[in-house]
Write a protein that holds these residues in place. Structure first.
Motif, PDB file in Angstrom:
ATOM      1  N   LEU A 128      29.496 -20.600  -5.088  1.00  0.00           N
ATOM      2  CA  LEU A 128      29.611 -19.218  -5.542  1.00  0.00           C
ATOM      3  C   LEU A 128      30.089 -19.237  -6.985  1.00  0.00           C
ATOM      4  O   LEU A 128      30.958 -20.035  -7.353  1.00  0.00           O
ATOM      5  CB  LEU A 128      30.602 -18.426  -4.684  1.00  0.00           C
ATOM      6  CG  LEU A 128      30.324 -18.314  -3.185  1.00  0.00           C
ATOM      7  CD1 LEU A 128      31.396 -17.459  -2.520  1.00  0.00           C
ATOM      8  CD2 LEU A 128      28.951 -17.731  -2.920  1.00  0.00           C
ATOM      9  N   LEU A 182      26.014 -19.149   1.367  1.00  0.00           N
ATOM     10  CA  LEU A 182      25.769 -17.977   2.205  1.00  0.00           C
ATOM     11  C   LEU A 182      26.533 -18.071   3.520  1.00  0.00           C
ATOM     12  O   LEU A 182      27.038 -17.058   4.032  1.00  0.00           O
ATOM     13  CB  LEU A 182      24.270 -17.845   2.464  1.00  0.00           C
ATOM     14  CG  LEU A 182      23.724 -16.452   2.802  1.00  0.00           C
ATOM     15  CD1 LEU A 182      24.138 -15.436   1.741  1.00  0.00           C
ATOM     16  CD2 LEU A 182      22.209 -16.495   2.926  1.00  0.00           C
ATOM     17  N   LEU A 185      29.997 -16.884   2.905  1.00  0.00           N
ATOM     18  CA  LEU A 185      30.082 -15.422   2.829  1.00  0.00           C
ATOM     19  C   LEU A 185      30.042 -14.795   4.217  1.00  0.00           C
ATOM     20  O   LEU A 185      30.781 -13.863   4.505  1.00  0.00           O
ATOM     21  CB  LEU A 185      28.943 -14.870   1.984  1.00  0.00           C
ATOM     22  CG  LEU A 185      28.939 -15.207   0.492  1.00  0.00           C
ATOM     23  CD1 LEU A 185      27.696 -14.643  -0.174  1.00  0.00           C
ATOM     24  CD2 LEU A 185      30.190 -14.682  -0.196  1.00  0.00           C
ATOM     25  N   HIS A 195      25.407 -10.074   1.152  1.00  0.00           N
ATOM     26  CA  HIS A 195      25.094 -10.036  -0.273  1.00  0.00           C
ATOM     27  C   HIS A 195      24.105  -8.921  -0.604  1.00  0.00           C
ATOM     28  O   HIS A 195      24.270  -8.197  -1.584  1.00  0.00           O
ATOM     29  CB  HIS A 195      24.533 -11.389  -0.712  1.00  0.00           C
ATOM     30  CG  HIS A 195      24.381 -11.529  -2.188  1.00  0.00           C
ATOM     31  ND1 HIS A 195      23.307 -11.004  -2.888  1.00  0.00           N
ATOM     32  CD2 HIS A 195      25.175 -12.127  -3.114  1.00  0.00           C
ATOM     33  CE1 HIS A 195      23.448 -11.282  -4.172  1.00  0.00           C
ATOM     34  NE2 HIS A 195      24.561 -11.958  -4.344  1.00  0.00           N
ATOM     35  N   LEU A 198      20.015 -11.318  -2.436  1.00  0.00           N
ATOM     36  CA  LEU A 198      19.829 -12.752  -2.652  1.00  0.00           C
ATOM     37  C   LEU A 198      18.412 -12.993  -3.158  1.00  0.00           C
ATOM     38  O   LEU A 198      17.433 -12.611  -2.514  1.00  0.00           O
ATOM     39  CB  LEU A 198      20.060 -13.499  -1.335  1.00  0.00           C
ATOM     40  CG  LEU A 198      20.152 -15.023  -1.439  1.00  0.00           C
ATOM     41  CD1 LEU A 198      21.450 -15.420  -2.130  1.00  0.00           C
ATOM     42  CD2 LEU A 198      20.054 -15.661  -0.058  1.00  0.00           C
ATOM     43  N   ILE A 213      25.737 -18.822  -6.057  1.00  0.00           N
ATOM     44  CA  ILE A 213      25.312 -17.457  -5.777  1.00  0.00           C
ATOM     45  C   ILE A 213      26.107 -16.498  -6.662  1.00  0.00           C
ATOM     46  O   ILE A 213      27.327 -16.607  -6.769  1.00  0.00           O
ATOM     47  CB  ILE A 213      25.525 -17.109  -4.292  1.00  0.00           C
ATOM     48  CG1 ILE A 213      24.712 -18.053  -3.403  1.00  0.00           C
ATOM     49  CG2 ILE A 213      25.132 -15.664  -4.008  1.00  0.00           C
ATOM     50  CD1 ILE A 213      24.981 -17.888  -1.924  1.00  0.00           C
ATOM     51  N   PHE A 216      27.425  -9.706  -7.093  1.00  0.00           N
ATOM     52  CA  PHE A 216      27.849  -9.064  -5.853  1.00  0.00           C
ATOM     53  C   PHE A 216      27.943  -7.543  -6.023  1.00  0.00           C
ATOM     54  O   PHE A 216      28.737  -6.885  -5.362  1.00  0.00           O
ATOM     55  CB  PHE A 216      29.196  -9.632  -5.402  1.00  0.00           C
ATOM     56  CG  PHE A 216      29.121 -11.073  -4.988  1.00  0.00           C
ATOM     57  CD1 PHE A 216      28.989 -11.422  -3.654  1.00  0.00           C
ATOM     58  CD2 PHE A 216      29.170 -12.090  -5.929  1.00  0.00           C
ATOM     59  CE1 PHE A 216      28.908 -12.740  -3.264  1.00  0.00           C
ATOM     60  CE2 PHE A 216      29.091 -13.426  -5.550  1.00  0.00           C
ATOM     61  CZ  PHE A 216      28.960 -13.754  -4.217  1.00  0.00           C
ATOM     62  N   ALA A 219      26.953  -5.927  -2.767  1.00  0.00           N
ATOM     63  CA  ALA A 219      27.415  -6.605  -1.547  1.00  0.00           C
ATOM     64  C   ALA A 219      28.269  -5.658  -0.714  1.00  0.00           C
ATOM     65  O   ALA A 219      28.894  -4.739  -1.233  1.00  0.00           O
ATOM     66  CB  ALA A 219      28.204  -7.854  -1.914  1.00  0.00           C
ATOM     67  N   ASP A 256      20.297 -11.012   5.018  1.00  0.00           N
ATOM     68  CA  ASP A 256      20.495 -12.098   4.052  1.00  0.00           C
ATOM     69  C   ASP A 256      19.733 -13.344   4.475  1.00  0.00           C
ATOM     70  O   ASP A 256      19.204 -14.081   3.633  1.00  0.00           O
ATOM     71  CB  ASP A 256      21.986 -12.432   3.931  1.00  0.00           C
ATOM     72  CG  ASP A 256      22.733 -11.504   2.993  1.00  0.00           C
ATOM     73  OD1 ASP A 256      22.080 -10.670   2.333  1.00  0.00           O
ATOM     74  OD2 ASP A 256      23.970 -11.614   2.922  1.00  0.00           O
TER      75      ASP A 256
END
Length: 390
Positions: A128, A182, A185, A195, A198, A213, A216, A219, A256
């Motif tokens: 991230l 992911l 998350l 998210h 993506l 990644i 956001f 998100a 996602d």
């Protein structure tokens, strides 16, 4: 005599009136001063509370960011997104930064901005992007990230020249890295985060081509056992949206997963799902991948610039995982923990994928797209084509 008395009385009355007026003016000034002091004290306390309690990251002042980006010069502009522009900068200590300057028309208020800042501040994972701080001054809202020299994934896989710099080994590592980010998350962080956007342009690459990644801005956070939600405002990017999200506004962790599956197929093929063209059919990249799988020739999906230095089983496994992720029904798609396990274990048993969602590029739902650097609503026809599985 009478005249003297009149003069004396008038003088005395004038003095009394002047004294009275002076007294009230003095009291009014004191009241204003006290109110100003209280207002300043409240502002200071509010500002300190905002910095100490609301924001969990360092605050950069506008002057520092101005100097770092050369007043947001066009030469330092490195990207444009739906919520604003991104600029490269350099702090006085020599650290390079990426500054995401939110546009005033982004629709994101101060409260939402602070929520996003605190959300990203809580996320710590190698896959991230790391947020260094933010800037809030007047109407300005800015996020300061660590700078990634290789920019985003789409600059490589969709470029005729640079995609040659991504041999299969690097592409596989990028796929696994995105999957791990992911998974963090969805399941491993203190919060469950979807998210919702993506895509290749939101995957940044560091000096060692490690994927991170980013972005956001849309998100959503969930607590407890909640894994999804309904919305009337569908936001995202063409080609990556899951059927249930685009058609009914329902998004979840499986939304996602669908986007991840599309991204896997793009990384393998070097082609975009949205805008894919084949002279023999009208399928998009997802539909084309499914067709090749059904014809038992999945390796034809591979980017033609890749040499022979790859494991056939590894490539086929990645294609199969990608197709499992883009299945039409949410319950058929794997979780990200299963995805990471399947990618990391050659002995893992994989299910046969079922038909994908959105295998043809004709859309008829209203989607607020954030791709291409602009936020717009466009209507196209969505067709879900059912293809026979083997």
């Amino acid at each position: 005599m009478m005249m003297i008395i009149v003069v004396v009385v008038s003088t005395v009355l004038g003095m009394i009136l002047s004294a009275t007026a002076g007294y009230y003016i003095c009291q009014l000034r004191k009241a204003k001063l006290k109110a100003a002091q209280e207002e300043n004290s409240f502002y200071k306390d509010s500002k300190e509370e905002s910095q100490d309690n609301e924001l969990e990251l360092p605050l950069f002042d506008l002057g520092t960011i101005f100097a770092a980006t050369d007043k947001f010069s066009s030469a330092n502009k490195i990207g444009q997104g739906g919520f604003g522009s991104v600029y490269k900068g350099e702090l006085p200590d020599g650290q390079e930064i990426a500054v995401k300057r939110l546009s005033q028309g982004s629709g994101q208020g101060l409260k939402e901005f602070k929520n996003e800042v605190n959300l990203i501040a809580k996320l710590q994972h190698p896959n991230l992007v790391r947020l260094l701080g933010c800037c809030i001054q007047g109407e300005e809202r800015m996020l300061i990230y660590e700078f990634q020299h290789n920019k985003s994934l789409d600059n490589f896989i969709f470029d005729q020249t640079r995609r040659k710099l991504l041999p299969w080994e690097k592409r596989f590592n990028i796929i696994v890295g995105i999957a791990r980010g992911l998974l963090y998350l969805h399941e491993d962080s203190r919060l469950r985060i979807i998210h919702r956007d993506l895509k290749a342009s939101n995957i940044l690459l560091d000096n060692e081509m490690c994927p991170k990644i980013s972005d956001f801005g849309i998100a959503r956070i969930f607590g407890g056992e909640q894994t999804g939600e309904m919305t009337k405002r569908v936001m995202g990017t063409y080609g990556y949206l899951s059927p249930e999200y685009a058609m009914s506004g329902h998004f979840s962790v499986k939304s996602d997963v669908f986007s991840f599956g599309v991204l896997v197929l793009e990384i393998i093929s070097g082609k975009k799902n949205w805008g894919f063209y084949h002279p023999e059919h009208d399928l998009n990249l997802v539909g084309h991948a499914w067709k090749l799988w059904d014809e038992q020739s999945p390796l034809q999906l591979m980017d033609e610039v890749l040499d022979e230095s790859f494991s056939t089983n590894e490539v086929v496994r990645c294609i199969q995982v990608g197709l499992l992720c883009v299945q039409q029904r949410t319950e058929d798609r794997p979780t990200m923990s299963s995805v990471v396990f399947m990618l990391s274990n050659e002995s893992a048993e994989l299910n046969q994928p079922k038909e994908p969602g959105f295998s043809v590029e004709r859309f008829s739902v209203k989607i607020e797209s954030l791709s291409g650097g602009q936020t717009s609503s466009t209507s196209n026809d969505i067709t879900i084509t059912t293809l026979a599985g083997r």
